[in-house]
Design a protein around this motif. Sequence first.
Motif, short mmCIF file in Angstrom:
data_model
loop_
_atom_site.label_atom_id
_atom_site.label_comp_id
_atom_site.label_asym_id
_atom_site.label_seq_id
_atom_site.Cartn_x
_atom_site.Cartn_y
_atom_site.Cartn_z
N SER A 135 -3.50 16.04 0.46
CA SER A 135 -3.71 14.61 0.74
C SER A 135 -3.15 14.24 2.09
O SER A 135 -2.06 14.69 2.46
CB SER A 135 -3.00 13.74 -0.29
OG SER A 135 -3.71 13.69 -1.45
N ASN A 136 -3.88 13.38 2.77
CA ASN A 136 -3.55 13.05 4.14
C ASN A 136 -3.81 11.57 4.38
O ASN A 136 -4.95 11.16 4.53
CB ASN A 136 -4.50 13.87 5.02
CG ASN A 136 -3.76 14.46 6.16
OD1 ASN A 136 -3.01 13.75 6.82
ND2 ASN A 136 -3.98 15.74 6.40
N PHE A 137 -2.75 10.76 4.37
CA PHE A 137 -2.92 9.33 4.63
C PHE A 137 -2.56 9.05 6.07
O PHE A 137 -1.62 9.64 6.61
CB PHE A 137 -2.01 8.49 3.72
CG PHE A 137 -2.50 8.36 2.32
CD1 PHE A 137 -3.26 7.27 1.95
CD2 PHE A 137 -2.20 9.32 1.37
CE1 PHE A 137 -3.71 7.13 0.65
CE2 PHE A 137 -2.64 9.19 0.07
CZ PHE A 137 -3.40 8.10 -0.30
N GLU A 160 2.27 1.89 -3.46
CA GLU A 160 1.27 2.43 -4.39
C GLU A 160 0.97 3.89 -4.10
O GLU A 160 0.86 4.71 -5.01
CB GLU A 160 -0.04 1.63 -4.30
CG GLU A 160 -0.02 0.31 -5.05
CD GLU A 160 -1.34 -0.45 -4.87
OE1 GLU A 160 -2.41 0.16 -5.06
OE2 GLU A 160 -1.27 -1.64 -4.52
N LEU A 161 0.83 4.20 -2.81
CA LEU A 161 0.38 5.56 -2.50
C LEU A 161 1.45 6.61 -2.76
O LEU A 161 1.12 7.71 -3.21
CB LEU A 161 -0.22 5.63 -1.08
CG LEU A 161 0.63 5.74 0.18
CD1 LEU A 161 1.06 7.17 0.44
CD2 LEU A 161 -0.16 5.25 1.37
N LYS A 171 1.25 8.09 -6.09
CA LYS A 171 0.06 8.88 -6.43
C LYS A 171 -0.04 10.19 -5.66
O LYS A 171 -1.02 10.91 -5.82
CB LYS A 171 -1.18 8.02 -6.18
CG LYS A 171 -1.22 6.84 -7.13
CD LYS A 171 -2.50 6.07 -7.08
CE LYS A 171 -2.50 5.04 -8.21
NZ LYS A 171 -3.66 4.16 -8.17
N ILE A 181 0.83 -1.20 0.00
CA ILE A 181 0.00 0.00 0.00
C ILE A 181 0.88 1.26 0.00
O ILE A 181 0.61 2.22 -0.73
CB ILE A 181 -0.99 -0.03 1.19
CG1 ILE A 181 -2.07 1.03 1.04
CG2 ILE A 181 -0.31 0.11 2.53
CD1 ILE A 181 -3.20 0.60 0.18
N PRO A 223 0.18 14.01 -4.60
CA PRO A 223 0.03 15.12 -5.56
C PRO A 223 1.21 16.08 -5.64
O PRO A 223 1.40 16.71 -6.67
CB PRO A 223 -1.23 15.84 -5.05
CG PRO A 223 -1.31 15.52 -3.60
CD PRO A 223 -0.69 14.17 -3.43
#
Lengths: 381, 381
Positions: free
Chosen positions: A111-113, A84-85, A88, A81, A90
Amino acid sequence: MKFSILRNRLIESVQDVSKAITSRTTIPILTGIKITASEEGITFTGSDSDISIESFVPKEEDGDEIAVIQQTGGIVLQAKIFGELVKKLPMDIVEIEVANQFQTIIRSGKSNFNLNGLDAEEYPHLPQITEDKVIRIPADILKNLIRQTVFAVSTAETRPILTGVNWSIKGSRLNCIATDSHRLAQRTAEIETAADAEYNIVIPGKSLNELNKILPDSNEPVGIVITDNQVLFKAKHLLFFSRLLEGNYPDTSRLIPTDGKTEIVVNTKEFLQAIDRASLLAKEGQNANVVKLSSVTDIPGTIEITSNSPEIGKVTDRVNCKSIEGEELKISFSSKYMMDALRALEGTEITIRFTGAMRPFIIRPVNDDTTLQLILPVRTY
Amino acid sequence: MKFSILRNRLIESVQDVSKAITSRTTIPILTGIKITASEEGITFTGSDSDISIESFVPKEEDGDEIAVIQQTGGIVLQAKIFGELVKKLPMDIVEIEVANQFQTIIRSGKSNFNLNGLDAEEYPHLPQITEDKVIRIPADILKNLIRQTVFAVSTAETRPILTGVNWSIKGSRLNCIATDSHRLAQRTAEIETAADAEYNIVIPGKSLNELNKILPDSNEPVGIVITDNQVLFKAKHLLFFSRLLEGNYPDTSRLIPTDGKTEIVVNTKEFLQAIDRASLLAKEGQNANVVKLSSVTDIPGTIEITSNSPEIGKVTDRVNCKSIEGEELKISFSSKYMMDALRALEGTEITIRFTGAMRPFIIRPVNDDTTLQLILPVRTY
């Protein structure tokens, strides 16, 4: 732990160390990437316990700022994961921060994971290797000698030792051999080492394939340190550890014929394409992939490559040779082994030396003694 | 039959007609390509009995010689092996000759293939279509309207009619609709046809996907002829026949809401990327692929896209809108459907009109009435 890093460098390191990570591991934490931030920079680690890869991102390089470390520490994040992130995200800058309970926040732009991490202290330690003797090879030569041998290792687990490539080092000479007992690939190279260096090791083919993928295509020197059960490859900001295979590699020198009955010289590309076409009609049945090579007696300097399949049809291809010397020729072999060998060789012309229809034959580039490919023929008629 | 042909044209025709051929056919001869040579040129045919494709190579084009026909006739050759071998032939010219017993010789340079063929007389006949009314659409527009609708067809065989795209034609207006009952894609276009033309047909999604692959990216007109159970697409040197689906396509017009409670305008790419990131953490379990969209009350003009997975973590992404009008928003939907729809739309900005958390919502490019995408939300909270 809290730091920010250029996204491109983050992606590169994550991709490199992910080469060692498999989801089919029995040790759950090894499905993760270990990330540790020190005052000097950030270290990424991936491992499947056979192969371990460490990639380091310094906080500064050539005067450019690559990372800012606000708080040192470590975390382990799920490789799949996370890999992948990061691709992506930004913005060009990514901030990574470990909050309480190993919760890790990854921020980029809006973006905030928030990922559930694991304790970096639980991650297995990498092999400890003392670097008393270091061998050096330029990365491009190392990649080449991997490419020219590793395809010939065995994929069967019946003789595990044959799934590796045998490296023997004596002084400044490295000899690499791979064989699955139907064919053999050999490559020698000059290396930079201590005069009294002497090693005989077997490196798993899988390790060499992964190493080949992450080494740069440059002449940057790669340091190699060999211990009893490990080998370490050191490139810039990159450490690659591999377990060695245990056991004695068979003596293959007696397999290589020294005499010859027929010798042909052909253009590598023309010969490869003719074999490729002939293999099209040799797909199924008992003689799958078997093609036949014979000299054409009524047209001097010509060989013929044929194959046939009763259901589909047959093919005949002719190739002009630069030279044919010796006895008339009639031999059958695996088109797959031949194409693998031809693709591994460099040079526009090759010499093939045959010693009879059922004896191994050898293929070499014209005027190049460092590479040798050997194939065992098959009986078809 | 005996002719020679430029290899590039041979490869192109074989690749085009191979799109109709499958090895999973119950009619053995349909695993082959039919080749017929007439005085005018060579015709290649492939078919799986649902789709049939015919490609014609004239012996001369724009004054250049493309093929030389020495003897007319026909043969059927195995598509898989023939398709592979033509690509590997060594020279620019290929000679094909049928000898006795359907043995077919394929010669190019010093290569000589001998394939077992089948009698062309045994090959099923293509549908007979009388061309009384022809509709015309430029190839690029046709490709676009396929691309913008076909992805939304159903893949389930429970309602076979939904595996096709509904084309309704009234005068010069074509309306294409596809739905799998969870989402719907619609596209209208102006076409060239007789003023009284009126059709309502359902073309299998698979046929349109294959047609899309072989049509050129040019504005060359494509002729369309519709019969009771077949549709024929005619491009230059190319005929594409497809069976139509039988049955009545459901009336979807009442699905499309005419009112709206919230309308947002966003940048297509920014919105798509935010959805893509959010979908990373919505992979598994009951709510696989479900993301949540809500307005951010404390930051005007901002929407928030979130998803979470208890095991992995959560993600929050924010997107600035060009405008938000109407009620506060809180809705969940499939990220896959949303990404499919966004990728099918053209234009840099889109309008999304919502009519409540459990009502379908529609997506349109700003200032473009020809395309509409509709998605049914899912209940998550």
